[in-house]
Write an enzyme that holds these catalytic residues in place. Structure first.
Site, PDB file in Angstrom:
ATOM      1  N   CYS B 252      -4.586  -1.179   3.366  1.00 36.65           N
ATOM      2  CA  CYS B 252      -3.639  -0.807   2.532  1.00 36.65           C
ATOM      3  C   CYS B 252      -3.170   0.706   2.622  1.00 36.65           C
ATOM      4  O   CYS B 252      -4.068   1.661   2.626  1.00 36.65           O
ATOM      5  CB  CYS B 252      -3.815  -1.058   1.041  1.00 36.65           C
ATOM      6  SG  CYS B 252      -2.207  -0.588  -0.127  1.00 36.65           S
ATOM      7  N   CYS B 255      -3.636   2.175  -1.153  1.00 35.95           N
ATOM      8  CA  CYS B 255      -4.820   2.191  -1.907  1.00 35.95           C
ATOM      9  C   CYS B 255      -6.211   2.171  -0.886  1.00 35.95           C
ATOM     10  O   CYS B 255      -7.323   2.328  -1.349  1.00 35.95           O
ATOM     11  CB  CYS B 255      -4.949   1.406  -3.004  1.00 35.95           C
ATOM     12  SG  CYS B 255      -5.361  -0.365  -2.379  1.00 35.95           S
ATOM     13  N   CYS B 277      -0.427  -3.412  -0.343  1.00 34.07           N
ATOM     14  CA  CYS B 277      -0.920  -4.276  -1.177  1.00 34.07           C
ATOM     15  C   CYS B 277       0.457  -5.147  -1.602  1.00 34.07           C
ATOM     16  O   CYS B 277       1.091  -4.489  -2.129  1.00 34.07           O
ATOM     17  CB  CYS B 277      -1.885  -3.821  -2.372  1.00 34.07           C
ATOM     18  SG  CYS B 277      -3.546  -3.508  -1.924  1.00 34.07           S
TER      19      CYS B 277
END
Lengths: 232, 296, 252
Positions: B252, B255, B277
């Site tokens: 991602c 994150c 995500c």
């Protein structure tokens, strides 16, 4: 000794429903017994019912009265009254029939037509093919024809295919309907030899032989088939 | 139109003149009976008297009716669409329940008692005190293979599911692999073939032995089905072509997660793209945790 | 004689005033081919449907290995239909999935009885396509791209793949060209022998019955008017109707 096949009071008539129910009696009270190793020639004028008797003996025609007792397996069965499934089993194991004409099966090669009854009796496929091929060779059918379906063969070639198919399994009882009709002298001699070998092996043979030379060479006795008294 | 609104327990305003959660109590009881049946026969489709809702079919009317029937004043509702809490569909359903039931809402998976979803299962493991409600467009997994409803019912009754495997066989024969990337058929409790709704196949393993109760509502087709907590849910496959949850093989961009389901976002018209995500709440939490760790 | 696989007794069925079946009895044992012949409307297809459990008789029983076919539940009957039994329809479109590849069509019965190994299923499908003389390269093609004869051969492969004990065939050569019929008949004949299949075949083609069948039943107006050994019934027919039927066939 017990006969391999015998008839008791065998009668056969045809009723032609499409022709006003006309009844044509052909056989009446036929008593015939043939022992293992014996060859009996059916004898009589044309139209007397020799072929009809042969077909009755094979179970191909039904019978109006009487019995046809065939030694089969450990006992005897009556081909007149037996369940069709038992007749089929008897034909597979005990009773062979060489008709005058080969019933051609589309697309099936000659060598497979000959091997088929042996395979049905449990002979391994390779062995059945080998035995069939040997017999076809003996009957002078060229190898190049063995892989072809016999639909396009000549009458004599088809008859030899039929003979190989009938003789190869080694049935205890063999019915031969004019087995040499369209054969040349050389092949006739082969067929006579085959018949005599089968007799020596204990086969009971019933045949229609129009050819006097063949008849004299193989038949132990004649069985007279007379035109039915009631016949018009 | 001029509608009067009154403040609710959660502080939001509710519409007057409607029963709690929009549906009348008789309808809710009817739906709850269907739900009880559905829970009793995991994966089996139960017909119900679906009502007209003030939203079009395809906007989750089945899920909304299920949610309306199980919602109490103390519940806290989360609605996700494609993993996101802030798409039009998610927002309008959340607003709908705020206005007709006055329940509290949340975007945090951990805080929600009821989660209505379209297209995703949250990445965070769900708990026994939570309920998942799925919006289902087509409840019949055999729909494309056998168009006759009477016949599909019979196939379910007899557990005659060779046909579904034929479909998977066809995929492998033509494409070398099973091509179903979403709405991937599952066997529930070893008995019923079930459509998991259009969630990615990646989410299928989350359904297996999930502690939360899972309820499915199909509004147009008027069918309800359910998976009770801790029920076996197996994705169909072949021994030599086992089921594989597929995700984009990326991390991602926000994150850094490498084990969550990713959305591909086009960032410009020169082919620039980003993987992030799909579960926005999960991603935001991970980013917050990372920021906290960095600060410490 | 071995015990029959299928036994039917006293079957009666009426469609309004018309008697489709009148006190019909039949049995079939393992490995035998039985033909039901008669003209259109004689009740032969109805008999096949009643025997295979697709249609209930007004009275009478059909037993499979002693079990009443019409009393068993639908689940049991369907299980029978995809394991011990097979049904080959006259129109291959009724027996095939036209939107599923040839391989998928053959594999379906395997998957229905629990086969879950793709490689094995595909291997079986290939070997069955070879048995019915369909080129291996056609395995992923849709049956709608096949000729009528190929479709019928595919239907046979699809039916036989689970090695049923008894196959019902309803005019399997019905809509086919004569040359194609011969090939199909030969295939049915050799496969039934090779696999020891019992086959109950409905046909109005006397020559096909002679080629394939050990036994034959002649039906007329819902009644079995004559039955027995195939060559005896065809060469020495007793009933007026059988004589008419046999004499109406052109010799070939």
């Amino acid at each position: 000794m017990m006969p391999a096949i015998r008839t008791e009071g065998l009668s056969k008539a045809f009723t032609l429903h499409l022709q006003g129910g006309t009844r044509i009696p052909v056989l009446g009270g036929v008593d015939l017994a043939v022992h293992p190793g014996e060859c009996v020639a059916l004898w009589g004028p044309s139209g007397a019912g020799k072929s009809t008797l042969m077909r009755c003996l094979y179970g191909n025609y039904g019978a109006g009265a009487g019995r046809i007792m065939l030694r089969h397996g450990a006992g005897e069965i009556d081909l007149v009254s037996a369940d069709p499934r038992d007749v089929i089993a008897a034909r597979r194991e005990t009773l062979g029939y060489v008709s005058q004409f080969l019933r051609v099966i589309p697309r099936v090669a000659t060598r497979d037509i000959v091997a088929e009854p042996m395979i049905a009796r449990g002979v391994p496929r390779e062995e059945a093919l080998a035995r069939g091929t040997a017999l076809l060779h003996r009957l002078n059918l060229p190898e190049r024809l063995h892989g072809l379906p016999p639909a396009t063969f000549s009458g004599g070639e088809q008859q030899r295919v039929n003979l190989a198919r009938g003789f190869a399994p080694g049935y205890p009882v063999l019915l031969l309907d004019e087995p040499t009709a369209s054969l040349d002298a050389a092949n006739r001699a082969v067929v006579m030899a085959l018949i005599n070998e089968a007799k020596a092996a204990g086969t009971a043979i019933i045949g229609i032989f129009h050819d006097a030379e063949v008849r004299e060479a193989v038949a132990d006795r004649l069985f007279e088939v007379l035109p039915h008294q009631d016949a018009a | 139109m001029n509608t009067s609104e009154a403040p609710s327990a959660s502080g939001a305003t509710t519409l007057e003149g409607y029963n709690f959660a929009y549906l009348d109590e008789a309808t809710k009881r009817m739906i709850r009976r269907a739900l009880l049946k559905a829970v009793a026969i995991p994966g089996h489709q139960i017909p119900f008297g679906g009502r007209e809702m003030p939203l079009p079919y395809g906007w989750g009317t089945g899920g909304i009716q299920v949610t309306a029937s199980i919602l109490g004043p103390e519940d806290r509702l989360k609605v996700i669409d494609q993993g996101s809490d802030d798409t039009t569909n998610a927002i309008s359903i959340r607003r709908f329940f705020t206005r007709v039931a006055g329940v509290a809402t949340t975007e945090h998976t951990a805080e929600a008692s009821v989660i209505q979803t379209r297209h995703r299962i949250p990445e965070r493991l769900l708990r026994e005190d939570q309920i998942m409600v799925y919006q289902v467009p087509q409840p019949e997994p055999l729909f494309r293979l056998e168009p006759r409803r009477v016949e599909t019912k019979r196939l379910h009754a007899l557990a005659d599911y060779g046909l579904m495997h034929v479909r998977l066989y066809e995929d492998i024969a033509r494409l070398g692999h099973i091509a179903k990337a979403y709405d991937y058929p599952v066997m529930v409790n070893g008995r019923y073939l079930m459509s998991p709704s259009p969630i990615p196949a990646f989410d299928n393993p989350k359904m297996d032995r999930m502690p939360a109760l899972q309820l499915f509502g199909a509004g147009r087709e008027k069918r309800i089905y359910a998976i009770p907590p801790y029920t076996d849910v197996r994705s169909l496959d072949f021994e030599d072509h086992p089921f594989r949850p597929i995700r984009a093989p990326q991390a991602c961009a926000l994150c850094g997660s490498r084990d969550t389901y990713l959305d591909e976002v086009i960032t410009d018209d020169r082919g620039g793209r980003l993987f992030v995500c799909s579960d926005t709440d999960f991603c935001a939490e991970r980013q917050a945790d990372a920021a906290k760790e960095a600060a410490e | 004689m071995t015990t029959p696989l299928l036994t039917a007794e006293g079957l009666n069925l009426h469609f309004g005033a018309i008697a489709a079946l009148r006190d019909v009895a039949i049995d079939i044992t393992a490995g035998e081919v039985v033909a039901i012949v008669g003209e259109s409307g004689s009740g032969k297809t109805t008999l096949l449907r009643v025997l295979s459990g697709l249609m209930a008789p007004d009275s009478g029983t059909v037993r499979w290995l002693g079990q009443d076919v019409h009393a068993m539940g639908e689940a049991a009957r369907r299980r029978l239909m995809r394991t011990d039994w097979g049904f080959v329809h006259q129109n291959p479109r009724d027996g095939l999935r036209l939107a599923v590849s040839a391989g998928g069509n053959v594999g379906e019965r395997l998957m229905a009885v629990g086969a879950r190994h793709y490689g094995n299923i595909r291997g079986e499908a290939l070997s069955w396509l070879a048995k019915v003389e369909i080129d291996a390269t056609r395995i992923d093609d849709l049956p709608r791209t096949f000729s009528g004869g190929m479709q019928q051969r595919l239907q046979i492969a699809r039916t036989l793949v689970t090695r049923p004990k008894l196959v019902f065939m309803d005019e399997p050569t019905g809509g086919l060209d004569v040359s194609v019929q011969a090939r199909l008949l030969d295939l049915i004949r050799s496969l039934s022998r090779e696999l020891g299949l019992a086959v109950l075949i409905v046909t109005h083609d006397i020559a096909a019955a002679r080629l394939l069948a050990d036994r034959i039943l002649v039906m007329r107006r819902g009644e079995v008017v004559e039955q027995g050994l195939t060559d005896r019934v065809l060469d020495d027919p007793q009933h007026p109707y059988t004589q008419l039927l046999v004499s109406s066939v052109l010799a070939a």
